[in-house]
Design a protein around this motif. Structure first.
Motif, PDB file in Angstrom:
ATOM      1  N   ASN A 167      24.912   9.121  -4.861  1.00  0.00           N
ATOM      2  CA  ASN A 167      25.575   8.594  -5.820  1.00  0.00           C
ATOM      3  C   ASN A 167      24.967   7.983  -7.262  1.00  0.00           C
ATOM      4  O   ASN A 167      25.286   8.257  -8.727  1.00  0.00           O
ATOM      5  CB  ASN A 167      26.561   6.802  -5.435  1.00  0.00           C
ATOM      6  N   THR A 168      24.212   8.468  -7.086  1.00  0.00           N
ATOM      7  CA  THR A 168      22.318   8.008  -8.459  1.00  0.00           C
ATOM      8  C   THR A 168      22.760   9.378  -9.140  1.00  0.00           C
ATOM      9  O   THR A 168      22.613   9.161 -10.666  1.00  0.00           O
ATOM     10  CB  THR A 168      21.375   7.547  -7.145  1.00  0.00           C
ATOM     11  N   ILE A 169      22.879   9.876  -8.134  1.00  0.00           N
ATOM     12  CA  ILE A 169      22.541  11.714  -9.023  1.00  0.00           C
ATOM     13  C   ILE A 169      24.001  11.435 -10.324  1.00  0.00           C
ATOM     14  O   ILE A 169      24.209  11.910 -11.323  1.00  0.00           O
ATOM     15  CB  ILE A 169      22.433  12.452  -8.189  1.00  0.00           C
ATOM     16  N   THR A 170      24.579  11.397  -9.800  1.00  0.00           N
ATOM     17  CA  THR A 170      26.380  11.809 -10.473  1.00  0.00           C
ATOM     18  C   THR A 170      26.418  10.762 -11.014  1.00  0.00           C
ATOM     19  O   THR A 170      26.534  11.257 -12.454  1.00  0.00           O
ATOM     20  CB  THR A 170      27.365  11.963  -9.082  1.00  0.00           C
ATOM     21  N   ASP A 171      25.971   9.657 -10.753  1.00  0.00           N
ATOM     22  CA  ASP A 171      26.538   8.877 -11.799  1.00  0.00           C
ATOM     23  C   ASP A 171      24.935   8.472 -13.143  1.00  0.00           C
ATOM     24  O   ASP A 171      25.545   8.249 -14.275  1.00  0.00           O
ATOM     25  CB  ASP A 171      25.552   7.329 -10.793  1.00  0.00           C
ATOM     26  N   ALA A 172      23.882   9.250 -12.575  1.00  0.00           N
ATOM     27  CA  ALA A 172      23.610   9.740 -13.532  1.00  0.00           C
ATOM     28  C   ALA A 172      24.201  11.107 -14.594  1.00  0.00           C
ATOM     29  O   ALA A 172      23.645  10.569 -16.153  1.00  0.00           O
ATOM     30  CB  ALA A 172      22.144  10.169 -13.103  1.00  0.00           C
TER      31      ALA A 172
END
Length: 467
Positions: A167-172
């Motif tokens: 989730n952190t990666i895709t949000d970034a």
């Protein structure tokens, strides 16, 4: 009702109760004392053990690969965002207390990694597996507690933590480049699937190549920023020390905030005591061929994670005046500081760092879950297919989900794991001390320390044929 229960448990573990912070502090002090301040007295030896750490065998990965695998899981978004949160809430002094808890955590990391090596087993493929569940089962002869630990680990590291990191990666990616989260999730599971399908060894090889490049690259950027702002460094160091002891205007309030948030974020970052790292430690064929040598290697992991990488982030933020900012915390503070130093390219650098740091955690988390398949006799083709499928689906789901409730469940799983592991390693203190003294004696006698079953007294028994 479930959310209320999870919130109540987390409040005791991480919130107002501060149970885990107290337990981890006490444990760090305990093993520092019982092992004779090993992290200070044997600091140089910790590095020298790495000289013979590049070779594995048919049963185990090399000690260097085990170190990189553990760093893959340790080095995550907490090194970028967690440090920023500590500075936002606790001021520059929080960094000093982060260093203190890292020094104590080195002794705890040593203790649990020695046990992971000592009580490791061979799985159905003849490869080494181990971790807290195994030393609880074999050392303490407590199978039900071992199963509870494994279930908590499956929920946390096996599934939920990877979803959160995705989730952190895709949000970034979505914020920086407008990439839809679904397509970002598909890319992550494709890349992760290509790596984890090869099992623990493939993950170790991936970590061996990526982690040194990632860590050294990030450290070089921080060193460059420090040299460019060298005239401001003395004032920065003075701010860290004075705020750490409440010597500024805010006094006792600032001191309390610095201690709390520095210790808390340091514990979250280096994972010492949580019971995660012993899984990587157990997978190695160590050199010298003694369980204690892997304790030194993983003790180094705590040092590199917190004393080096977290310090790099702190320097970047503080030299940008980040401690004086308002309304910013977490990754935004790190991004703002990097843009201050590097201009518009700072945002892209942080986005790239988030991607690498979080993705390595996603891959290493799989390895920790896989290490516990043997506990349930699932270390076979069907068991691995089911586990891998669930793991990849959770990543895809996590890449698009709103995760506050899942984060809370992940925190509860990690907290319960840590409580169980701390109880276990404290209970196994006589074994840790006994086998450490065996290593010290052999080294002082000028021999290459080698352990064989019966060399010293241990609790329970290790698997036959391992030593």
């Amino acid at each position: 009702m479930i959310n209320d229960i999870v919130a109540a448990v987390n409040n005791v573990l991480w919130g107002d109760g501060q149970l885990l912070i107290v337990m981890l502090l006490v444990t760090g002090v305990w093993f520092t004392y019982r092992l004779g301040f090993i992290q200070l007295k044997h600091f140089g030896h910790m590095f020298s053990v790495l000289k013979g750490s590049k070779q594995g065998d048919a049963s185990g990965i090399s000690s260097f690969q085990a170190l990189c695998t553990s760093l893959s899981a340790r080095v995550g978004t907490g090194n970028l965002a967690g440090v920023a949160v500590a500075i936002s809430l606790g001021g520059p002094g929080a960094i000093f207390w982060m260093w203190v808890i890292a020094l104590l955590g080195m002794a705890t990391g040593f203790a649990e990694s020695v046990l992971g090596q000592l009580y490791k087993v061979r799985d159905d493929n003849g490869e080494y597996r181990g971790g807290p569940a195994y030393y609880i089962k074999q050392g303490l002869k407590n199978k039900w507690l071992a199963i509870v630990f494994s279930l908590c680990l499956f929920m946390g590291y096996g599934f939920v933590f990877s979803a959160v990191q995705a989730n952190t990666i895709t949000d970034a990616w979505n914020n920086a480049y407008g990439i839809p989260t679904f397509y970002g999730g598909l890319l992550i599971i494709t890349l992760a699937g290509l790596i984890v399908v090869g099992g623990f060894r493939a993950i170790a090889r991936f970590s061996e190549y990526v982690i040194p490049v990632m860590g050294v690259g990030y450290a070089l950027v921080a060193i460059g920023i420090t040299l460019f702002n060298i005239v401001d460094v003395p004032a920065m160091v003075w701010d860290i020390v004075t705020h750490a002891f409440g010597l500024q205007e805010a006094g006792a309030g600032a001191f309390g905030a610095a201690v709390k948030h520095g210790i808390q974020r340091g514990l979250y970052s280096n994972e010492a005591g949580s019971g995660s790292v012993p899984h990587a430690a157990a997978g190695a064929t160590p050199y010298p061929p003694h369980p204690v040598s892997q304790g030194y290697v993983q003790m180094l992991g705590v040092f590199l994670d917190t004393m080096v990488l977290c310090t790099c982030t702190a320097v970047i933020i503080l030299l940008a005046g980040g401690a004086n900012g308002t309304g910013m915390e977490g990754i935004r503070l790190t991004q703002s500081a990097m843009e201050y130093h590097l201009g518009s390219g700072g945002e892209d650098f942080v986005a790239a760092a988030i991607t690498l740091f979080a993705f390595t955690s996603v891959v290493a988390n799989y390895a920790y879950g896989e290490s516990n398949l043997h506990m349930f006799r699932l270390d076979n083709k069907i068991g691995r297919i089911c586990y891998t499928s669930g793991y990849l689906l959770m990543i895809l789901w996590g890449s698009q989900a709103a995760l506050p409730d899942v984060w809370a469940m992940a925190d509860m799983a990690l907290g319960l794991m840590t409580v169980i592991n701390i109880i276990a390693i404290l209970w196994l203190t006589p074994t840790i001390v006994s086998i450490s003294k065996d290593y010290f004696r052999k080294r002082e006698a000028g021999k290459v320390p080698e352990y064989k079953t019966g060399d010293c007294e241990i609790q329970g028994s290790s698997e036959k044929g391992i030593w």
